[in-house]
Design a protein around this motif. Structure first.
Motif, PDB file in Angstrom:
ATOM      1  N   UNK A 364     -41.909   6.047 -40.925  1.00  0.00           N
ATOM      2  CA  UNK A 364     -42.167   4.954 -41.848  1.00  0.00           C
ATOM      3  C   UNK A 364     -40.845   4.574 -42.508  1.00  0.00           C
ATOM      4  N   UNK A 365     -40.710   3.314 -42.880  1.00  0.00           N
ATOM      5  CA  UNK A 365     -39.423   2.794 -43.322  1.00  0.00           C
ATOM      6  C   UNK A 365     -39.446   2.444 -44.800  1.00  0.00           C
ATOM      7  N   UNK A 366     -38.430   2.937 -45.521  1.00  0.00           N
ATOM      8  CA  UNK A 366     -38.145   2.465 -46.873  1.00  0.00           C
ATOM      9  C   UNK A 366     -36.823   1.720 -46.855  1.00  0.00           C
ATOM     10  N   UNK A 367     -36.690   0.779 -47.814  1.00  0.00           N
ATOM     11  CA  UNK A 367     -35.512  -0.080 -47.850  1.00  0.00           C
ATOM     12  C   UNK A 367     -35.300  -0.559 -49.270  1.00  0.00           C
ATOM     13  N   UNK A 368     -34.050  -0.777 -49.652  1.00  0.00           N
ATOM     14  CA  UNK A 368     -33.766  -1.345 -50.971  1.00  0.00           C
ATOM     15  C   UNK A 368     -34.176  -2.816 -51.003  1.00  0.00           C
ATOM     16  N   UNK A 369     -34.784  -3.219 -52.097  1.00  0.00           N
ATOM     17  CA  UNK A 369     -35.296  -4.572 -52.208  1.00  0.00           C
ATOM     18  C   UNK A 369     -34.230  -5.593 -52.577  1.00  0.00           C
ATOM     19  N   UNK A 370     -34.332  -6.750 -51.981  1.00  0.00           N
ATOM     20  CA  UNK A 370     -33.530  -7.916 -52.345  1.00  0.00           C
ATOM     21  C   UNK A 370     -34.423  -9.128 -52.150  1.00  0.00           C
ATOM     22  N   UNK A 371     -34.686  -9.848 -53.221  1.00  0.00           N
ATOM     23  CA  UNK A 371     -35.698 -10.902 -53.179  1.00  0.00           C
ATOM     24  C   UNK A 371     -35.414 -11.953 -52.117  1.00  0.00           C
ATOM     25  N   UNK A 372     -34.151 -12.195 -51.838  1.00  0.00           N
ATOM     26  CA  UNK A 372     -33.828 -13.218 -50.852  1.00  0.00           C
ATOM     27  C   UNK A 372     -34.260 -12.814 -49.438  1.00  0.00           C
ATOM     28  N   UNK A 373     -34.509 -11.522 -49.235  1.00  0.00           N
ATOM     29  CA  UNK A 373     -34.956 -11.053 -47.929  1.00  0.00           C
ATOM     30  C   UNK A 373     -36.471 -11.047 -47.783  1.00  0.00           C
ATOM     31  N   UNK A 374     -37.190 -11.259 -48.865  1.00  0.00           N
ATOM     32  CA  UNK A 374     -38.632 -11.041 -48.870  1.00  0.00           C
ATOM     33  C   UNK A 374     -39.361 -11.850 -47.810  1.00  0.00           C
ATOM     34  N   UNK A 375     -38.886 -13.039 -47.534  1.00  0.00           N
ATOM     35  CA  UNK A 375     -39.582 -13.893 -46.573  1.00  0.00           C
ATOM     36  C   UNK A 375     -39.438 -13.440 -45.136  1.00  0.00           C
ATOM     37  N   UNK A 376     -38.409 -12.614 -44.855  1.00  0.00           N
ATOM     38  CA  UNK A 376     -38.160 -12.255 -43.467  1.00  0.00           C
ATOM     39  C   UNK A 376     -38.365 -10.804 -43.110  1.00  0.00           C
ATOM     40  N   UNK A 377     -38.338  -9.925 -44.096  1.00  0.00           N
ATOM     41  CA  UNK A 377     -38.487  -8.507 -43.809  1.00  0.00           C
ATOM     42  C   UNK A 377     -39.886  -8.167 -43.310  1.00  0.00           C
ATOM     43  N   UNK A 378     -39.947  -7.205 -42.412  1.00  0.00           N
ATOM     44  CA  UNK A 378     -41.233  -6.706 -41.939  1.00  0.00           C
ATOM     45  C   UNK A 378     -41.998  -6.125 -43.126  1.00  0.00           C
ATOM     46  N   UNK A 379     -43.206  -6.588 -43.310  1.00  0.00           N
ATOM     47  CA  UNK A 379     -43.983  -6.163 -44.478  1.00  0.00           C
ATOM     48  C   UNK A 379     -44.575  -4.767 -44.339  1.00  0.00           C
ATOM     49  N   UNK A 380     -44.328  -4.114 -43.231  1.00  0.00           N
ATOM     50  CA  UNK A 380     -44.705  -2.700 -43.137  1.00  0.00           C
ATOM     51  C   UNK A 380     -43.666  -1.803 -43.802  1.00  0.00           C
ATOM     52  N   UNK A 381     -42.489  -2.351 -44.117  1.00  0.00           N
ATOM     53  CA  UNK A 381     -41.464  -1.579 -44.798  1.00  0.00           C
ATOM     54  C   UNK A 381     -41.846  -1.396 -46.270  1.00  0.00           C
ATOM     55  N   UNK A 382     -41.606  -0.218 -46.799  1.00  0.00           N
ATOM     56  CA  UNK A 382     -41.821   0.046 -48.224  1.00  0.00           C
ATOM     57  C   UNK A 382     -40.538  -0.311 -48.966  1.00  0.00           C
ATOM     58  N   UNK A 383     -40.656  -1.178 -49.951  1.00  0.00           N
ATOM     59  CA  UNK A 383     -39.496  -1.686 -50.678  1.00  0.00           C
ATOM     60  C   UNK A 383     -39.291  -0.898 -51.959  1.00  0.00           C
ATOM     61  N   UNK A 384     -38.036  -0.557 -52.242  1.00  0.00           N
ATOM     62  CA  UNK A 384     -37.686   0.003 -53.537  1.00  0.00           C
ATOM     63  C   UNK A 384     -37.108  -1.108 -54.407  1.00  0.00           C
ATOM     64  N   UNK A 399     -46.911  -8.784 -54.978  1.00  0.00           N
ATOM     65  CA  UNK A 399     -47.296 -10.187 -54.842  1.00  0.00           C
ATOM     66  C   UNK A 399     -46.691 -10.822 -53.588  1.00  0.00           C
ATOM     67  N   UNK A 400     -45.630 -10.214 -53.075  1.00  0.00           N
ATOM     68  CA  UNK A 400     -44.999 -10.723 -51.846  1.00  0.00           C
ATOM     69  C   UNK A 400     -45.565 -10.059 -50.589  1.00  0.00           C
ATOM     70  N   UNK A 401     -46.571  -9.203 -50.773  1.00  0.00           N
ATOM     71  CA  UNK A 401     -47.205  -8.576 -49.630  1.00  0.00           C
ATOM     72  C   UNK A 401     -46.644  -7.233 -49.219  1.00  0.00           C
ATOM     73  N   UNK A 402     -45.783  -6.639 -50.064  1.00  0.00           N
ATOM     74  CA  UNK A 402     -45.157  -5.371 -49.735  1.00  0.00           C
ATOM     75  C   UNK A 402     -45.744  -4.215 -50.547  1.00  0.00           C
ATOM     76  N   UNK A 403     -45.778  -3.053 -49.956  1.00  0.00           N
ATOM     77  CA  UNK A 403     -45.917  -1.816 -50.704  1.00  0.00           C
ATOM     78  C   UNK A 403     -44.556  -1.488 -51.289  1.00  0.00           C
ATOM     79  N   UNK A 404     -44.537  -1.017 -52.559  1.00  0.00           N
ATOM     80  CA  UNK A 404     -43.225  -0.840 -53.176  1.00  0.00           C
ATOM     81  C   UNK A 404     -43.186   0.340 -54.134  1.00  0.00           C
ATOM     82  N   UNK A 405     -41.961   0.807 -54.362  1.00  0.00           N
ATOM     83  CA  UNK A 405     -41.674   1.921 -55.256  1.00  0.00           C
ATOM     84  C   UNK A 405     -40.767   1.410 -56.361  1.00  0.00           C
ATOM     85  N   UNK A 406     -41.053   1.797 -57.602  1.00  0.00           N
ATOM     86  CA  UNK A 406     -40.235   1.383 -58.745  1.00  0.00           C
ATOM     87  C   UNK A 406     -39.021   2.306 -58.866  1.00  0.00           C
TER      88      UNK A 406
END
Length: 527
Positions: A364-384, A399-406
């Motif tokens: 499973x994939x985690x990745x650092x979040x950057x809002x400008x990428x939200x439209x293109x990133x695979x939504x199976x990735x967990x965003x930090x 709200x962008x369709x991602x599972x995320x970690x604070x």
């Protein structure tokens, strides 16, 4: 460094009187039974009984025969911890017939609570005998931590720890990921320190150690690189160019030792190999893959070169057998932080392809979040979610369709860094009071985070400081608070009213680092 805490010295340094019941956090009233023990994190549910159950010379740890292989090592460790706290040696036995002296360890058959406690929760029954029950091995481990904490909090003035209040607890975590991150790419942390911290984390029910394995440090004038390092050393000659020049790295044997300690303390090690930015170590090994537009040059891989993805995949292929975690972090942040102009679409395409490669290997994939990428990133990735400035500080990735970690930047510690990154340390009360306030407005159970993280970033990692002294001193106060917030949320009293963090301080003063965690600097107290 000594592996075990000198627990008697801890109790000598700190108050030894019992504090259980001073604040009835989530507990029953005196009229209806024993108040909830003020463990940290506090319990989700408690129904108090009457009187106490005592540890004595006949106490056994009785293991469910159906899961004896999984539970026996844990029971043996729990027995050692009980002996260190009480002075009494508890035998470990396998069987189904409990006596009044026994502490039963069981996986499954937790009654009506089994569906609600999930994979990490547990039930704890203290009555005629004691039963720790969970759906998984890790759940039993956490039940054992609670039992040990209750022993500490029931300590007598003479320092003898013998009794537990009777009652029934149902306990489970708020977040599935409860994380501490160390940037070992820029400041190496030795194996013994990381093992000690995982024991410390497990004591407060934190379950993830995120290791940022590669990065670079600017020179003071920011015109060159003081260091560029990747911290895993393979014996494969094809990766000899990745061995850091400072000689600090983890071998396969080192990593195995870390994984063993992690497994014994309910911790998962999430490795991060950060590309295409922050990738100076890989540029040193493969200068032909460098992105040419940075200043200073040599810190970024060029994601537009087809060979770059193939090379990074080969690095992951080499080290994936080391990692027991089902989660891999691929970084992905700040590609243009050094003045570059790498196209956003090229970044997203590279990260998606790398993530899909790892998913094909069962990760499973985690990745650092950057809002400008939200439209293109695979939504199976967990965003930090980490950016704490501008409009992006308000983004709710749910709200962008991602599972995320604070992993909000307000909770970073950067030794010797700027004032907004807590260079003087992250205080537990600041974290406790501020965590929920920094979550995006309108966060709900369906759109809120699935995890929380506090982090140490070593932007000044070539300066003269150490983990055992400096880093521990800056973050240790926040570990119990993080455990409380990520497992339970803010504590509440029996009527549901919020409890100030100061109410938990007396418990933390007694609980300290836990019976197995190494105390840094000659057993210096946590608070």
């Amino acid at each position: 460094m000594s592996r075990r805490v000198a627990w008697g010295a801890c109790l000598f340094l700190l108050a030894t009187q019992s504090i259980a019941g001073e604040a009835k956090v989530g507990g029953a009233s005196a009229e209806s039974g024993n108040a909830a023990p003020l463990v940290v994190p506090t319990l989700q549910q408690w129904q108090g009984g009457e009187g106490k159950w005592g540890v004595d010379g006949h106490t056994r740890l009785l293991i469910d025969p159906a899961h004896a292989t999984a539970l026996k090592p844990m029971a043996e460790e729990l027995a050692r911890d009980i002996q260190s706290l009480t002075g009494m040696k508890a035998a470990v036995a396998i069987g189904n017939h409990a006596t009044r002296h026994d502490i039963v360890l069981r996986i499954g058959e937790c009654g009506s609570s089994s569906p609600s406690i999930g994979p990490e929760g547990y039930t704890l029954d203290i009555d005629a005998h004691v039963t720790l029950c969970a759906n998984t091995q890790n759940g039993v481990f956490y039940a054992g931590r609670t039992l040990l904490q209750m022993l500490v909090l029931e300590s007598r003035p003479e320092g003898k720890l013998h009794a537990l209040p009777r009652g029934h607890a149902v306990d489970f975590p708020r977040y599935r990921e409860r994380s501490v991150m160390f940037d070992v790419g820029r400041k190496f942390a030795d194996v013994a320190f990381l093992q000690s911290y995982m024991r410390f984390m497990g004591w407060y029910k934190l379950n993830t150690l995120h290791l940022h394995l590669n990065d670079q440090v600017h020179s003071d004038d920011k015109k060159s690189w003081s260091s560029r390092a990747f911290r895993l050393k393979s014996d494969n000659p094809a990766f000899a160019g990745l061995v850091p020049v400072d000689g600090h790295y983890y071998t396969r044997a080192d990593w195995n030792a870390l994984e063993q300690t992690a497994a014994a303390n309910g911790v998962t090690i999430v490795p991060e190999i950060d590309t295409p930015g922050h990738s100076g170590a890989f540029v040193l090994a493969r200068p032909d893959l460098a992105y040419p537009g940075d200043s200073p040059a040599g810190g970024t891989l060029d994601p537009t070169k087809p060979q770059t993805l193939g090379y990074v995949e080969s690095v992951f292929t080499e080290f994936l057998p080391w990692f027991r975690s089902s989660v891999i972090h691929i970084g992905g942040d700040e590609v243009n932080v050094n003045g570059g102009k790498v196209d956003l679409a090229a970044q997203v395409d590279y990260l998606n392809k790398l993530g899909h490669f790892l998913q094909q290997h069962g990760k499973k994939i985690e990745i650092w979040g950057s809002a400008e990428m939200a439209g293109g990133l695979d939504k199976s990735f967990v965003v930090q979610r980490w950016i704490n400035w501008g409009d992006e500080a308000k983004i709710n990735w749910g709200d962008r369709g991602f599972t995320w970690v604070e992993s909000f930047g307000d909770w970073y510690v950067v030794p010797l860094g700027p004032s907004y990154f807590n260079p003087n340390g992250l205080r537990g009360d600041a974290l406790y009071d501020g965590w929920d306030k920094r979550l995006p407005a309108g966060s709900s159970a369906s759109t809120g985070p699935v995890g929380g993280q506090i982090a140490v970033w070593n932007d000044k990692g070539t300066k003269d400081y150490s983990y055992a002294t400096t880093v521990n001193g800056l973050i240790k106060d926040a570990i119990p608070a993080a455990g409380q917030l990520f497992w339970r949320g803010q504590a509440e009293d029996a009527s549901g009213k919020r409890v100030d963090y100061a109410t938990l301080h007396p418990s933390i003063q007694l609980l300290q680092y836990g019976p197995e965690a190494t105390r840094e600097q000659g057993n210096s107290p946590l608070l």
